[in-house]
Write an enzyme that holds these catalytic residues in place. Structure first.
Site, PDB file in Angstrom:
ATOM      1  N   SER A  10     -62.298  -0.158 -16.161  1.00 52.48           N
ATOM      2  CA  SER A  10     -62.874  -0.929 -15.059  1.00 52.48           C
ATOM      3  C   SER A  10     -62.895  -2.390 -15.447  1.00 52.48           C
ATOM      4  O   SER A  10     -63.617  -2.785 -16.382  1.00 52.48           O
ATOM      5  CB  SER A  10     -64.305  -0.468 -14.772  1.00 52.48           C
ATOM      6  OG  SER A  10     -64.949  -1.468 -13.996  1.00 52.48           O
ATOM      7  N   HIS A  35     -58.792   0.235 -12.920  1.00 55.55           N
ATOM      8  CA  HIS A  35     -59.866   0.541 -11.971  1.00 55.55           C
ATOM      9  C   HIS A  35     -60.490  -0.775 -11.505  1.00 55.55           C
ATOM     10  O   HIS A  35     -61.005  -1.555 -12.307  1.00 55.55           O
ATOM     11  CB  HIS A  35     -60.910   1.428 -12.652  1.00 55.55           C
ATOM     12  CG  HIS A  35     -61.990   1.920 -11.742  1.00 55.55           C
ATOM     13  ND1 HIS A  35     -61.847   3.002 -10.912  1.00 55.55           N
ATOM     14  CD2 HIS A  35     -63.250   1.468 -11.532  1.00 55.55           C
ATOM     15  CE1 HIS A  35     -62.965   3.209 -10.238  1.00 55.55           C
ATOM     16  NE2 HIS A  35     -63.837   2.276 -10.591  1.00 55.55           N
ATOM     17  N   ASP A  37     -63.308  -2.453  -9.216  1.00 50.68           N
ATOM     18  CA  ASP A  37     -64.577  -2.210  -8.530  1.00 50.68           C
ATOM     19  C   ASP A  37     -64.829  -3.312  -7.516  1.00 50.68           C
ATOM     20  O   ASP A  37     -65.101  -4.458  -7.879  1.00 50.68           O
ATOM     21  CB  ASP A  37     -65.716  -2.172  -9.554  1.00 50.68           C
ATOM     22  CG  ASP A  37     -65.729  -0.868 -10.324  1.00 50.68           C
ATOM     23  OD1 ASP A  37     -65.690   0.198  -9.682  1.00 50.68           O
ATOM     24  OD2 ASP A  37     -65.774  -0.917 -11.576  1.00 50.68           O
ATOM     25  N   MET A  39     -67.163  -4.798  -4.707  1.00 48.28           N
ATOM     26  CA  MET A  39     -68.571  -4.742  -4.281  1.00 48.28           C
ATOM     27  C   MET A  39     -68.852  -5.877  -3.309  1.00 48.28           C
ATOM     28  O   MET A  39     -68.372  -7.003  -3.508  1.00 48.28           O
ATOM     29  CB  MET A  39     -69.481  -4.874  -5.503  1.00 48.28           C
ATOM     30  CG  MET A  39     -69.189  -3.842  -6.583  1.00 48.28           C
ATOM     31  SD  MET A  39     -70.354  -3.979  -7.932  1.00 48.28           S
ATOM     32  CE  MET A  39     -69.737  -2.707  -9.045  1.00 48.28           C
ATOM     33  N   HIS A  68     -61.755   1.046  -6.122  1.00 51.21           N
ATOM     34  CA  HIS A  68     -63.007   1.721  -5.767  1.00 51.21           C
ATOM     35  C   HIS A  68     -63.785   0.792  -4.837  1.00 51.21           C
ATOM     36  O   HIS A  68     -64.320  -0.228  -5.264  1.00 51.21           O
ATOM     37  CB  HIS A  68     -63.769   2.016  -7.079  1.00 51.21           C
ATOM     38  CG  HIS A  68     -65.122   2.597  -6.892  1.00 51.21           C
ATOM     39  ND1 HIS A  68     -66.022   2.747  -7.938  1.00 51.21           N
ATOM     40  CD2 HIS A  68     -65.744   3.096  -5.792  1.00 51.21           C
ATOM     41  CE1 HIS A  68     -67.132   3.294  -7.479  1.00 51.21           C
ATOM     42  NE2 HIS A  68     -66.999   3.506  -6.187  1.00 51.21           N
ATOM     43  N   MET A  70     -66.709  -0.320  -2.756  1.00 53.88           N
ATOM     44  CA  MET A  70     -68.162  -0.210  -2.531  1.00 53.88           C
ATOM     45  C   MET A  70     -68.525  -1.256  -1.488  1.00 53.88           C
ATOM     46  O   MET A  70     -69.179  -2.271  -1.763  1.00 53.88           O
ATOM     47  CB  MET A  70     -68.899  -0.422  -3.861  1.00 53.88           C
ATOM     48  CG  MET A  70     -68.729   0.745  -4.815  1.00 53.88           C
ATOM     49  SD  MET A  70     -69.134   0.338  -6.530  1.00 53.88           S
ATOM     50  CE  MET A  70     -67.534  -0.245  -7.095  1.00 53.88           C
ATOM     51  N   MET A 139     -69.610   9.810  -9.384  1.00 55.55           N
ATOM     52  CA  MET A 139     -70.347   8.709 -10.002  1.00 55.55           C
ATOM     53  C   MET A 139     -71.381   9.283 -10.961  1.00 55.55           C
ATOM     54  O   MET A 139     -72.220  10.105 -10.574  1.00 55.55           O
ATOM     55  CB  MET A 139     -71.080   7.863  -8.946  1.00 55.55           C
ATOM     56  CG  MET A 139     -70.211   7.010  -8.037  1.00 55.55           C
ATOM     57  SD  MET A 139     -69.080   5.880  -8.869  1.00 55.55           S
ATOM     58  CE  MET A 139     -70.199   4.836  -9.805  1.00 55.55           C
ATOM     59  N   GLY A 144     -72.955  -0.293  -8.636  1.00 54.26           N
ATOM     60  CA  GLY A 144     -73.420  -1.670  -8.485  1.00 54.26           C
ATOM     61  C   GLY A 144     -73.248  -2.502  -9.744  1.00 54.26           C
ATOM     62  O   GLY A 144     -73.035  -3.701  -9.667  1.00 54.26           O
ATOM     63  N   GLY A 146     -71.961  -2.494 -14.151  1.00 54.26           N
ATOM     64  CA  GLY A 146     -71.441  -1.849 -15.348  1.00 54.26           C
ATOM     65  C   GLY A 146     -72.556  -1.707 -16.374  1.00 54.26           C
ATOM     66  O   GLY A 146     -73.664  -2.214 -16.181  1.00 54.26           O
ATOM     67  N   ASP A 177     -67.044   8.172 -13.257  1.00 55.38           N
ATOM     68  CA  ASP A 177     -67.232   6.717 -13.331  1.00 55.38           C
ATOM     69  C   ASP A 177     -68.694   6.367 -13.596  1.00 55.38           C
ATOM     70  O   ASP A 177     -69.565   6.706 -12.797  1.00 55.38           O
ATOM     71  CB  ASP A 177     -66.776   6.104 -11.994  1.00 55.38           C
ATOM     72  CG  ASP A 177     -66.814   4.582 -11.976  1.00 55.38           C
ATOM     73  OD1 ASP A 177     -67.077   3.966 -13.018  1.00 55.38           O
ATOM     74  OD2 ASP A 177     -66.560   4.023 -10.890  1.00 55.38           O
ATOM     75  N   GLY A 178     -68.917   5.679 -14.705  1.00 57.16           N
ATOM     76  CA  GLY A 178     -70.245   5.139 -15.005  1.00 57.16           C
ATOM     77  C   GLY A 178     -70.791   5.647 -16.327  1.00 57.16           C
ATOM     78  O   GLY A 178     -71.024   6.846 -16.483  1.00 57.16           O
ATOM     79  N   GLY A 179     -70.956   4.735 -17.275  1.00 55.50           N
ATOM     80  CA  GLY A 179     -71.554   5.121 -18.555  1.00 55.50           C
ATOM     81  C   GLY A 179     -70.691   6.037 -19.396  1.00 55.50           C
ATOM     82  O   GLY A 179     -71.202   6.709 -20.300  1.00 55.50           O
ATOM     83  N   GLY A 199     -65.697   0.925 -18.370  1.00 54.88           N
ATOM     84  CA  GLY A 199     -65.713  -0.534 -18.419  1.00 54.88           C
ATOM     85  C   GLY A 199     -66.119  -0.988 -19.799  1.00 54.88           C
ATOM     86  O   GLY A 199     -65.297  -1.371 -20.635  1.00 54.88           O
TER      87      GLY A 199
END
Ligand code: DX5
Ligand code: ZN
Length: 220
Positions: A10, A35, A37, A39, A68, A70, A139, A144, A146, A177-179, A199
């Site tokens: 990301s 990726h 993001d 937003m 992605h 958002m 998710m 919102g 990283g 996606d995320g963490g 990310g």
């Protein structure tokens, strides 16, 4: 035998002052997709990357652009991101009134269509659009920002999505996606994921570290 997952860095975690060289560097380091993001400061509490930025990046890498979105409403933006060079467009069910139509529109534009489930979004609606998707994104944080911590309940959701895809005979990718870090990547893949967004775990340490960071995520 588990297959190594696709790694989708990301660029939210990259150096925004050097985006062109950052995408070239992750390609050289073994990334599979970029990726992106997007937003809007409305659907999620942050503002990031417009279509002109995606367009400018397109010439710096030949990797697929996994975008992605958002953004709400999302429909007015599909064409602009596709024209800018997006290969995959992934949308949240909450970002428009007619998910089925939105996914059909993405394929009509010649892109691969993705649907994404927030931690609080029920997975059940996947059954109703499963034939329209090339990618399902789970998710593992609330979208919102990283750098957030992986929510452990996501493993079970990945397993449930894998079961739905297999039962339908779908070849869609299952992405998380995320963490995501080298500490939980293997568990994501065991649960059924075949693509990992990361990310912080890719971009930490700067360009000299990217190859090792990506290899660590692939080593499942
Ligand atoms: C969150 C984004 C993620 C995030 C991943 O809204 O969709 O792609 O940037 O970043 P890390 O890997 O740092 O959690
Ligand atoms: Zn994302």
């Amino acid at each position: 035998m588990t297959r190594a997952p696709l790694i989708c860095p990301s660029i939210l975690a990259s150096d925004f002052a050097k985006l062109g060289s950052e995408v070239a560097a992750i390609e050289a380091a073994g990334a599979d997709w970029v990726h992106v993001d997007v937003m809007d400061g409305h659907f999620v509490p942050n503002i990031t990357i417009g279509p002109d930025v995606v367009k400018a990046l397109r010439k710096h890498t030949s990797l697929p652009f996994d975008v992605h979105l958002m953004v709400a409403p999302v429909d007015p933006w599909l064409e602009a991101y596709r024209e800018a060079g997006a290969d995959i467009l992934t949308v949240h069910p909450e970002s428009g009134p007619h998910l089925h139509r939105t996914l059909g529109r993405i394929r009509q534009l010649g892109a691969k269509a993705g649907v994404v489930f927030n931690p609080g979004t029920p997975l059940g609606l996947l059954e109703d659009v499963i034939d329209l998707v090339d990618l399902v994104l789970i998710m593992s944080v609330n979208p919102g920002f990283g750098g957030q911590a992986f929510i452990d309940a996501s493993y079970r959701k990945i397993e449930r999505a894998r079961a739905l895809l297999d039962a339908a005979g779908s070849k869609a990718h299952l992405q998380v996606d995320g963490g995501v870090t080298s500490a939980n990547a293997a568990a994501c893949v065991s649960a059924g994921a075949d693509a990992l967004v990361a990310g912080t775990a890719v971009f930490r340490g700067g360009p000299d570290a990217y190859a090792a960071n990506i290899a660590a995520l692939k080593a499942v």
